[in-house]
Design a protein around this motif. Structure first.
Motif, PDB file in Angstrom:
ATOM      1  N   UNK A 121      34.987  40.073  43.679  1.00  0.00           N
ATOM      2  CA  UNK A 121      35.527  39.188  44.723  1.00  0.00           C
ATOM      3  C   UNK A 121      35.110  39.634  46.120  1.00  0.00           C
ATOM      4  N   UNK A 122      34.424  40.777  46.197  1.00  0.00           N
ATOM      5  CA  UNK A 122      33.965  41.320  47.479  1.00  0.00           C
ATOM      6  C   UNK A 122      35.120  41.493  48.463  1.00  0.00           C
ATOM      7  N   UNK A 123      36.176  42.128  47.975  1.00  0.00           N
ATOM      8  CA  UNK A 123      37.307  42.394  48.861  1.00  0.00           C
ATOM      9  C   UNK A 123      38.050  43.642  48.386  1.00  0.00           C
ATOM     10  N   UNK A 124      38.848  44.172  49.298  1.00  0.00           N
ATOM     11  CA  UNK A 124      39.699  45.304  48.957  1.00  0.00           C
ATOM     12  C   UNK A 124      41.012  44.783  48.391  1.00  0.00           C
ATOM     13  N   UNK A 125      41.429  45.364  47.281  1.00  0.00           N
ATOM     14  CA  UNK A 125      42.601  44.900  46.557  1.00  0.00           C
ATOM     15  C   UNK A 125      43.682  45.978  46.600  1.00  0.00           C
TER      16      UNK A 125
END
Length: 216
Positions: A121-125
């Protein structure tokens, strides 16, 4: 152009019951302690697609290498290294957390908010699950944070210092060894040092992750 991770998923290597398998070796013996090395477990006990490579980029596999804290300006800074990789039945994170709950660990604990990079998702979770031996850890405790990406659970395990004035890291190694012992006692296959995440960090993390797979 498809990423290496996409190709791996299409090839089916993320299926816990197919390319990721447990070799027909004896399971590590059970232990009544929560702080010792698992005797008899070795890197050959659990087979993964990443056994013979160094994962130096978090876009190369569905495995987090670090947990991160947010900084001003929308940036994230790495803090603690991931040191355990778990392969639960059908990729279920709750299977992983259930072992800790059965061992008496608490799920809702006092802790800092941390993140891991999800390349899909190309994001920090934000941490998807956490557990610790005690709620506050006033005198120190073993503590883990977990993320599940594509059926693979990345765990950051450590031993906290006392909570006053604030938590610090007393040991990554003792946190990892505690986790190894708990899952071996529950019948999971444990392979210390099976994946090289190239994330060594003081005071005592050697840069490799233990792989723990739920027995079929």
């Amino acid at each position: 152009m498809p990423t290496r991770r996409t190709l791996l998923r299409k090839a089916g290597v993320m299926g816990i019951g197919t390319a990721i398998g447990v070799a027909t070796l004896p399971s590590p013996p059970e232990s009544t302690t929560t702080g010792g090395t698992v005797e008899g477990a070795g890197p050959s006990a659990v087979v993964t697609p990443w056994d013979d490579e160094v994962i130096g980029d978090e876009n190369d596999a569905p495995i987090a290498r670090y947990q991160y804290r947010p900084r001003r300006g929308g940036e994230f800074a790495p803090t603690a290294p991931v040191n355990v990789v778990l392969l639960p039945d059908r990729g279920r994170l709750e299977r992983v957390m259930g072992v800790l709950e059965n061992a008496g660990w608490l799920r809702n604990v006092e802790e800092y908010t941390r993140y891991a990079w999800d390349s899909e998702t190309a994001r920090y979770v934000r941490q998807q699950a956490s557990a610790a031996e005690t709620y506050y850890g006033t005198s120190g405790r073993r503590h883990v944070r977990c993320w599940a990406f594509d059926g693979v659970v990345s765990m950051q395990a450590h031993e906290d210092t006392g909570a006053r004035p604030k938590h610090g890291i007393a040991s990554y190694e003792r946190g990892r060894e505690t986790v190894e012992t708990l899952y071996a006692a529950d019948g999971w296959s444990v392979s210390p040092g099976a994946i090289d995440l190239d994330n060594a960090k003081a005071p005592d993390h050697d840069g490799v992750a233990t792989v723990i797979a739920e027995a079929p």
